[in-house]
Structures are given as C-alpha cells and as structure tokens.
Design a protein around this motif. Sequence first.
Motif, PDB file in Angstrom:
ATOM      1  N   PHE A 146       0.810  -1.225   0.000  1.00  0.00           N
ATOM      2  CA  PHE A 146       0.000   0.000   0.000  1.00  0.00           C
ATOM      3  C   PHE A 146       0.842   1.274   0.000  1.00  0.00           C
ATOM      4  O   PHE A 146       0.487   2.256  -0.647  1.00  0.00           O
ATOM      5  N   CYS A 147       1.947   1.269   0.727  1.00  0.00           N
ATOM      6  CA  CYS A 147       2.602   2.521   1.095  1.00  0.00           C
ATOM      7  C   CYS A 147       3.946   2.790   0.432  1.00  0.00           C
ATOM      8  O   CYS A 147       4.324   3.964   0.289  1.00  0.00           O
ATOM      9  N   TYR A 148       4.682   1.776   0.053  1.00  0.00           N
ATOM     10  CA  TYR A 148       6.057   1.997  -0.377  1.00  0.00           C
ATOM     11  C   TYR A 148       6.119   2.412  -1.846  1.00  0.00           C
ATOM     12  O   TYR A 148       5.586   1.716  -2.720  1.00  0.00           O
ATOM     13  N   PRO A 149       6.773   3.538  -2.131  1.00  0.00           N
ATOM     14  CA  PRO A 149       6.804   4.025  -3.516  1.00  0.00           C
ATOM     15  C   PRO A 149       7.465   3.066  -4.487  1.00  0.00           C
ATOM     16  O   PRO A 149       7.135   3.069  -5.673  1.00  0.00           O
ATOM     17  N   VAL A 150       8.386   2.245  -3.997  1.00  0.00           N
ATOM     18  CA  VAL A 150       9.075   1.331  -4.911  1.00  0.00           C
ATOM     19  C   VAL A 150       8.099   0.333  -5.539  1.00  0.00           C
ATOM     20  O   VAL A 150       8.257  -0.046  -6.709  1.00  0.00           O
ATOM     21  N   ILE A 151       7.076  -0.094  -4.806  1.00  0.00           N
ATOM     22  CA  ILE A 151       6.141  -1.077  -5.362  1.00  0.00           C
ATOM     23  C   ILE A 151       5.286  -0.439  -6.448  1.00  0.00           C
ATOM     24  O   ILE A 151       5.038  -1.029  -7.507  1.00  0.00           O
ATOM     25  N   ASP A 152       4.847   0.805  -6.204  1.00  0.00           N
ATOM     26  CA  ASP A 152       4.106   1.514  -7.246  1.00  0.00           C
ATOM     27  C   ASP A 152       4.999   1.729  -8.468  1.00  0.00           C
ATOM     28  O   ASP A 152       4.587   1.497  -9.610  1.00  0.00           O
ATOM     29  N   THR A 153       6.234   2.139  -8.224  1.00  0.00           N
ATOM     30  CA  THR A 153       7.169   2.369  -9.325  1.00  0.00           C
ATOM     31  C   THR A 153       7.451   1.091 -10.097  1.00  0.00           C
ATOM     32  O   THR A 153       7.450   1.078 -11.331  1.00  0.00           O
ATOM     33  N   MET A 154       7.708   0.005  -9.383  1.00  0.00           N
ATOM     34  CA  MET A 154       8.056  -1.252 -10.055  1.00  0.00           C
ATOM     35  C   MET A 154       6.861  -1.850 -10.780  1.00  0.00           C
ATOM     36  O   MET A 154       7.026  -2.543 -11.794  1.00  0.00           O
ATOM     37  N   THR A 155       5.643  -1.597 -10.282  1.00  0.00           N
ATOM     38  CA  THR A 155       4.457  -2.022 -11.032  1.00  0.00           C
ATOM     39  C   THR A 155       4.422  -1.319 -12.376  1.00  0.00           C
ATOM     40  O   THR A 155       4.228  -1.955 -13.424  1.00  0.00           O
ATOM     41  N   HIS A 156       4.628  -0.003 -12.362  1.00  0.00           N
ATOM     42  CA  HIS A 156       4.684   0.749 -13.619  1.00  0.00           C
ATOM     43  C   HIS A 156       5.829   0.252 -14.504  1.00  0.00           C
ATOM     44  O   HIS A 156       5.654   0.018 -15.705  1.00  0.00           O
ATOM     45  N   TYR A 157       7.008   0.111 -13.891  1.00  0.00           N
ATOM     46  CA  TYR A 157       8.181  -0.297 -14.688  1.00  0.00           C
ATOM     47  C   TYR A 157       7.990  -1.682 -15.302  1.00  0.00           C
ATOM     48  O   TYR A 157       8.265  -1.884 -16.491  1.00  0.00           O
ATOM     49  N   ARG A 158       7.547  -2.649 -14.519  1.00  0.00           N
ATOM     50  CA  ARG A 158       7.469  -4.030 -15.052  1.00  0.00           C
ATOM     51  C   ARG A 158       6.399  -4.137 -16.140  1.00  0.00           C
ATOM     52  O   ARG A 158       6.552  -4.918 -17.075  1.00  0.00           O
ATOM     53  N   ILE A 159       5.333  -3.353 -16.055  1.00  0.00           N
ATOM     54  CA  ILE A 159       4.364  -3.275 -17.148  1.00  0.00           C
ATOM     55  C   ILE A 159       5.020  -2.645 -18.370  1.00  0.00           C
ATOM     56  O   ILE A 159       4.954  -3.175 -19.489  1.00  0.00           O
ATOM     57  N   ALA A 160       5.666  -1.508 -18.159  1.00  0.00           N
ATOM     58  CA  ALA A 160       6.268  -0.773 -19.266  1.00  0.00           C
ATOM     59  C   ALA A 160       7.380  -1.563 -19.929  1.00  0.00           C
ATOM     60  O   ALA A 160       7.539  -1.520 -21.161  1.00  0.00           O
ATOM     61  N   HIS A 161       8.153  -2.294 -19.135  1.00  0.00           N
ATOM     62  CA  HIS A 161       9.271  -3.063 -19.700  1.00  0.00           C
ATOM     63  C   HIS A 161       8.783  -4.143 -20.662  1.00  0.00           C
ATOM     64  O   HIS A 161       9.373  -4.352 -21.727  1.00  0.00           O
ATOM     65  N   GLN A 162       7.701  -4.817 -20.293  1.00  0.00           N
ATOM     66  CA  GLN A 162       7.168  -5.849 -21.184  1.00  0.00           C
ATOM     67  C   GLN A 162       6.627  -5.235 -22.476  1.00  0.00           C
ATOM     68  O   GLN A 162       6.816  -5.788 -23.562  1.00  0.00           O
ATOM     69  N   LEU A 163       5.958  -4.089 -22.373  1.00  0.00           N
ATOM     70  CA  LEU A 163       5.479  -3.411 -23.584  1.00  0.00           C
ATOM     71  C   LEU A 163       6.651  -2.924 -24.427  1.00  0.00           C
ATOM     72  O   LEU A 163       6.602  -2.959 -25.666  1.00  0.00           O
ATOM     73  N   HIS A 164       7.721  -2.479 -23.770  1.00  0.00           N
ATOM     74  CA  HIS A 164       8.940  -2.065 -24.477  1.00  0.00           C
ATOM     75  C   HIS A 164       9.537  -3.236 -25.244  1.00  0.00           C
ATOM     76  O   HIS A 164       9.973  -3.084 -26.395  1.00  0.00           O
ATOM     77  N   LYS A 165       9.550  -4.411 -24.624  1.00  0.00           N
ATOM     78  CA  LYS A 165      10.074  -5.611 -25.292  1.00  0.00           C
ATOM     79  C   LYS A 165       9.212  -5.988 -26.500  1.00  0.00           C
ATOM     80  O   LYS A 165       9.714  -6.585 -27.462  1.00  0.00           O
ATOM     81  N   LEU A 166       7.929  -5.643 -26.451  1.00  0.00           N
ATOM     82  CA  LEU A 166       7.030  -5.897 -27.577  1.00  0.00           C
ATOM     83  C   LEU A 166       7.131  -4.817 -28.659  1.00  0.00           C
ATOM     84  O   LEU A 166       6.373  -4.848 -29.628  1.00  0.00           O
TER      85      LEU A 166
END
Length: 303
Positions: A146-166
């Motif tokens: 709920f609270c840690y910015p890294v989890i929000d950031t990594m959710t965005h990053y891991r979504i974006a990284h897969q789309l980048h690979k595509l």
Amino acid sequence: MLIMKDTNRILQECVAEMSRHTDIERSMMPATTAPLPSVECVKRIVEIVKSIIFIDYFHRRQPDEQMRAYYIGVSMEELHNLLRTQIARGLQFCDDCSEDDVATTADDSALRFIGMLPEIKRLLYTDVEAMFQNDPAATNYGEVIFCYPVIDTMTHYRIAHQLHKLMVPVIPRIITEQAHSKTGIDIHPGAQIGEYFAIDHGTGVVIGETCIIGSHVTLYQGVTLGAKSFKYDADGNMLNVPRHPVIEDHVTIYSNASILGRITIGHHSVIGGNIWVTNNVPPHSRIQQSRAIDVSFQGGLGI
C-alpha cells in the motif's frame, strides 16, 4: 465598451495565430490524423493490472477462486480493450508500421502482453518480499504494497518493460513517467531489472535505458545509474548504444552514489553513499569515500 472590443480582438487574433500549424509542429507530428494515446487511459491500464496482480489489496477480497476468476475476468476484458486501442494509437509513432496492419499488430501485442501477466506478478511479489526483508520499519506485507513508492514504481516499470520488449512505441514511456512524477523514481522502460529488487525511500533514483541489474539488488535514495558520455556517428547523430552500468547480483548501493558509464559492479559488492564510480568494481568489494578532513576556520576565513 472599448475594453471589451480590444479583448475580443486580442482573443480572436491569438486564436487565429495558435490554430495555424507551424513548420516545426508539422515535423513533430505523426503523418496520420488518427487520435493519439490518452494519458488517462494509459493510467487506467496500470490501475487494472495493479488490481489484478494485487487483487486482495486493491479489489474486494474474494477467498473463493471462482469469484476471484470472475472479477479478474471482468478486469481482463477491460484491460484488453484499452490496451489494443492505446497500442494502436501509439503505433502512429512507428516509422516502420503500415497503417493497414495497425489493428492486427495492436491486438496481437495486447494479447501477448496479457500472456506476460503471470510473470509480471511473480516478479512484483519478489520485489515486495525484498523490500519487506530490507526495511525493519516495514511491519507487514500490506504496508509495503500500500505505502512503499518502490512497489508503485516497479508495477509501472514491469508493465512498461514488457510493452517495451514488444516494441510498442511511446506507451511504455508514458507509464514510467507517470511513476516518476508520483514517486521521484525515474526508471527507463528499457532497463533490465532482475527479481527481488528494492529501493528504500527512492526519491531521486535514476536508472538509465541500457542498465542491466541483477537479482537481490538494493538501492537507496538519490542513486544514479547513468551514462558518462555519448557516442556519435559520422553525421553527428547520437548513437543508442549500451552506456549505463551493469549491476550484478546481491549489490547494495547507498544514497546519492553515482555509477556512471558502461561499467560492471561485481556481485556481493557494497557502494557507499555520495561517491562517483566510473570504473569496474570487482565482486565482493566495499567502495566508500575517503575520510572527512576536519578543517577549522577563524572568523569565516577560508569558507
């Protein structure tokens, strides 16, 4: 009355001027006139993925798997529709894409991304575990999610990284920049980041496009994994070549350290805070700044 006439004239002249396409404006726009990506819709895509992956935290809890499947299925249908629409809009920025193939390519990319969701989920839960284990202030996993910015950031990053690979244009950058604006953590979607990744606090962290980061890596606030210099072709155009660091497994980098250039930080190393590293570091190293020098000044002299 005179003031009203002047106001109308100024507004009309400004509208006329602003409605004309400038040469530089034309050069920056895609050749088509189709709608461009919607930032709000892209934001909604991330929200849906987050609600699917962390369903017990961002959705009504459903202990029964059949009910979970129902709610995930509804979300998945919305996700598919949004993805294929926004990917199609993003493909306008692809110079090699044919307009006739946009719909097919977008739908194929959307389905391929959805097929990646189990792996994205697995990786994100390792990030939660890493952050929980690295911070004694974390009292439970829910607090981390709920609270840690890294989890929000990594959710965005891991979504974006897969789309980048595509090879989806623009959309991955919109996603990571949304996280950047929220958390102050700037991760390019092209960076490669392994499992069990943790960023404590996070503000000011920068991770460049060609970074390769192994597993069980921890960063602290203000860390820069950046480029030291750029290469150019014969015509003076900047080349997109590997220029950011390689961070091997089990490395910890403390606050405000700058790791620059295509260098390797060997596994199980610790990099201290507030230092620049521009050369390779062997495994099991401890790099720290030299001892502070105590210099006394009298009457402000020497300051």
